[in-house]
Motif scaffolding. Structure first.
Motif, PDB file in Angstrom:
ATOM      1  N   TYR A 182       0.813  -1.185  -0.016  1.00  0.00           N
ATOM      2  CA  TYR A 182      -0.144   0.091   0.051  1.00  0.00           C
ATOM      3  C   TYR A 182       0.864   1.230   0.122  1.00  0.00           C
ATOM      4  O   TYR A 182       1.897   1.057   0.742  1.00  0.00           O
ATOM      5  CB  TYR A 182      -0.932   0.084   1.274  1.00  0.00           C
ATOM      6  N   PRO A 183       0.590   2.353  -0.698  1.00  0.00           N
ATOM      7  CA  PRO A 183       1.606   3.557  -1.159  1.00  0.00           C
ATOM      8  C   PRO A 183       2.256   3.831   0.309  1.00  0.00           C
ATOM      9  O   PRO A 183       3.603   4.125   0.252  1.00  0.00           O
ATOM     10  CB  PRO A 183       0.464   4.363  -1.489  1.00  0.00           C
ATOM     11  N   GLY A 184       1.627   3.890   1.495  1.00  0.00           N
ATOM     12  CA  GLY A 184       2.092   4.434   2.599  1.00  0.00           C
ATOM     13  C   GLY A 184       3.035   3.430   3.390  1.00  0.00           C
ATOM     14  O   GLY A 184       3.794   3.917   4.418  1.00  0.00           O
ATOM     15  N   LYS A 185       3.165   2.346   2.984  1.00  0.00           N
ATOM     16  CA  LYS A 185       3.907   1.305   3.800  1.00  0.00           C
ATOM     17  C   LYS A 185       5.379   1.526   3.490  1.00  0.00           C
ATOM     18  O   LYS A 185       5.508   2.474   2.353  1.00  0.00           O
ATOM     19  CB  LYS A 185       3.640  -0.183   3.234  1.00  0.00           C
ATOM     20  N   ASN A 186       6.266   0.926   4.180  1.00  0.00           N
ATOM     21  CA  ASN A 186       7.754   1.036   3.763  1.00  0.00           C
ATOM     22  C   ASN A 186       8.273   0.963   2.564  1.00  0.00           C
ATOM     23  O   ASN A 186       9.142   1.707   1.975  1.00  0.00           O
ATOM     24  CB  ASN A 186       8.425   0.442   4.971  1.00  0.00           C
ATOM     25  N   LEU A 187       7.806   0.196   1.657  1.00  0.00           N
ATOM     26  CA  LEU A 187       7.868  -0.088   0.354  1.00  0.00           C
ATOM     27  C   LEU A 187       6.570  -0.105  -0.398  1.00  0.00           C
ATOM     28  O   LEU A 187       5.646  -0.793   0.036  1.00  0.00           O
ATOM     29  CB  LEU A 187       8.667  -1.696   0.180  1.00  0.00           C
ATOM     30  N   GLY A 188       6.189   1.080  -1.079  1.00  0.00           N
ATOM     31  CA  GLY A 188       4.744   1.145  -1.296  1.00  0.00           C
ATOM     32  C   GLY A 188       4.862   1.327  -2.866  1.00  0.00           C
ATOM     33  O   GLY A 188       5.681   1.852  -3.633  1.00  0.00           O
ATOM     34  N   ALA A 189       3.989   0.814  -3.401  1.00  0.00           N
ATOM     35  CA  ALA A 189       3.540   0.808  -4.918  1.00  0.00           C
ATOM     36  C   ALA A 189       2.708   2.118  -5.317  1.00  0.00           C
ATOM     37  O   ALA A 189       2.596   2.930  -4.422  1.00  0.00           O
ATOM     38  CB  ALA A 189       2.469  -0.435  -5.305  1.00  0.00           C
ATOM     39  N   ALA A 190       2.535   2.309  -6.465  1.00  0.00           N
ATOM     40  CA  ALA A 190       1.914   3.388  -6.835  1.00  0.00           C
ATOM     41  C   ALA A 190       0.459   2.930  -7.120  1.00  0.00           C
ATOM     42  O   ALA A 190      -0.384   3.021  -8.139  1.00  0.00           O
ATOM     43  CB  ALA A 190       2.454   4.014  -8.309  1.00  0.00           C
ATOM     44  N   GLY A 191      -0.050   2.536  -6.040  1.00  0.00           N
ATOM     45  CA  GLY A 191      -1.387   1.710  -5.873  1.00  0.00           C
ATOM     46  C   GLY A 191      -1.456   0.687  -4.974  1.00  0.00           C
ATOM     47  O   GLY A 191      -0.604   0.902  -4.243  1.00  0.00           O
TER      48      GLY A 191
END
Ligand SMILES: *Cc1c(COP(=O)(O)O)cnc(C)c1O
Length: 366
Positions: A182-191
């Motif tokens: 999820y975008p706000g996680k430490n490794l975040g996707a663009a979605g």
């Protein structure tokens, strides 16, 4: 203004790499799974010190499929904690199994292994410790109890990419590890995005099949599956960001250390990190008695804060059917009442952390 989180700052720091990755996916015409997802899976498995990673569309789906691969279904019980994001408990419900909750440790706020041991019954099929805020749960005693009783351990590592427990990376400690991008996680996707990691090839194979309609061969459905596929665009973006993750984690850790240092000796309770742990500070949460006053006075100074989470899962309306009541999990309930998350992300400046920490100290002194 000091925002709680600033995702644009991260994009701008690596804009040319991200733009090139996105445009190459657009040019490729391959939008779902494909080579970018495959390459990301290999790179992420290596990063987690696991043998396999299977990309899925969300962290919630990762938990759901890990539980199904573990053979969890109606009539089974799965032990987890009330001090978590609701998805952990929701995923258990999706399988038809019953979520059995146990309280967390008062210092680390992760699963209390002795409580987990006491909750085991003949129906217990799996245990899901949650690496809350980026701090790994106390895994060894949990693994020990689980091994004796033939119970599968699934790590909820949605907040803990790269965190370590006694030198072992999360996602490689239990039977399976579940991650959210999820975008706000430490490794975040663009979605949206998620992954399951494991050292077990048969779990990996089942999850790989289940995420794409239960068909290894197209239109030949051996299992009742789902559309939980990871998009190529997310794979490409995650590959770029994975290359920067260690540097970002280091930045989070040094900003957290600065918060610790300035807040030491104040009335505010700072995160308590167990020995032999590498905490990755997805969230820097303090504990205060009059939380509303803190958040209001900080907001008046232009400092955004957050609460993770204001209501423990067992007191959420939607989960009343689990049959718990107020007072059942005193540690989780106290945490929900006192926890306050301060701004923390890799691009935050040291001076901003100093400003926030000094403001918190000032409020605590009144
Ligand atoms: C974010 C999160 C999830 C769910 O991940 P999604 O990608 O939002 O579905 C599960 N567990 C925890 C602890 C989380 O923080």
């Amino acid at each position: 203004m000091i925002p709680y989180l600033d995702l644009k700052a991260q994009y701008h720091s690596i804009k040319s790499e991200i733009d090139a990755a996105v445009s190459s996916v657009l040019e490729s015409g391959q939008f779902v799974l494909g080579p970018e997802v495959g390459a990301f899976e290999e790179e992420f498995a290596a990063y987690c010190h696991a043998s396999f990673a299977v990309g899925v569309n969300t962290g919630t789906s990762a938990l759901h499929l890990a539980l199904l691969a573990a053979g969890v279904g109606p009539g089974d019980e799965v032990i987890t904690v009330p001090a978590t994001f609701v998805a952990t408990v929701a995923a258990i419900g999706y399988t038809g199994a019953k979520a059995v909750l146990v309280d967390v440790d008062p210092k680390t706020h992760t699963m209390d292994p002795s409580k987990a041991g006491q909750a085991i019954t003949k129906s217990t099929k799996a245990i899901i410790p949650v690496h809350l805020y980026g701090q790994p749960a106390d895994m060894d005693p949990i693994l020990e109890i689980a091994k004796k009783k033939n119970i599968i351990v699934i790590e909820d590592a949605a907040q803990a990419h790269g965190a370590e427990y006694k030198g072992r990376r999360v996602g490689s400690i239990g039977d399976m590890g579940c991650f959210s991008f999820y975008p706000g996680k430490n490794l975040g996707a663009a979605g949206e995005g998620g992954a399951v990691t494991t050292k077990n090839s048969s779990f990996a194979k089942t999850i790989r099949t289940l995420r794409d309609w239960g068909a290894e061969k197209r239109y030949h459905h051996d299992l009742k599956g789902f559309n939980y596929r990871l998009e190529a665009m997310q794979g490409a973006v995650l590959r770029v960001k994975l290359r920067h993750l260690e540097k970002w984690t280091q930045a989070r850790r040094s900003l957290a250390a600065l918060y610790d240092e300035i807040l030491r000796g104040s009335k505010v309770e700072t995160p308590s990190v167990a020995p032999q742990i590498k905490h990755v500070y997805h969230i820097y949460a303090i504990q205060v008695d009059s939380r509303e006053r803190f958040s209001e006075e900080l907001a008046a100074k232009g400092i955004q804060t957050n609460i993770h989470y204001p209501i423990p899962v067992h007191l959420q309306k939607a989960y009343a059917d689990l049959g718990y009541k107020s007072g059942d999990f005193p540690v989780a309930e106290t945490l929900a009442r006192k926890t306050l998350s301060l701004p923390l992300y890799p691009e935050l400046a040291k001076a901003q952390v100093e400003e926030v920490a000094e403001a918190v100290r000032g409020i605590a002194g009144k």
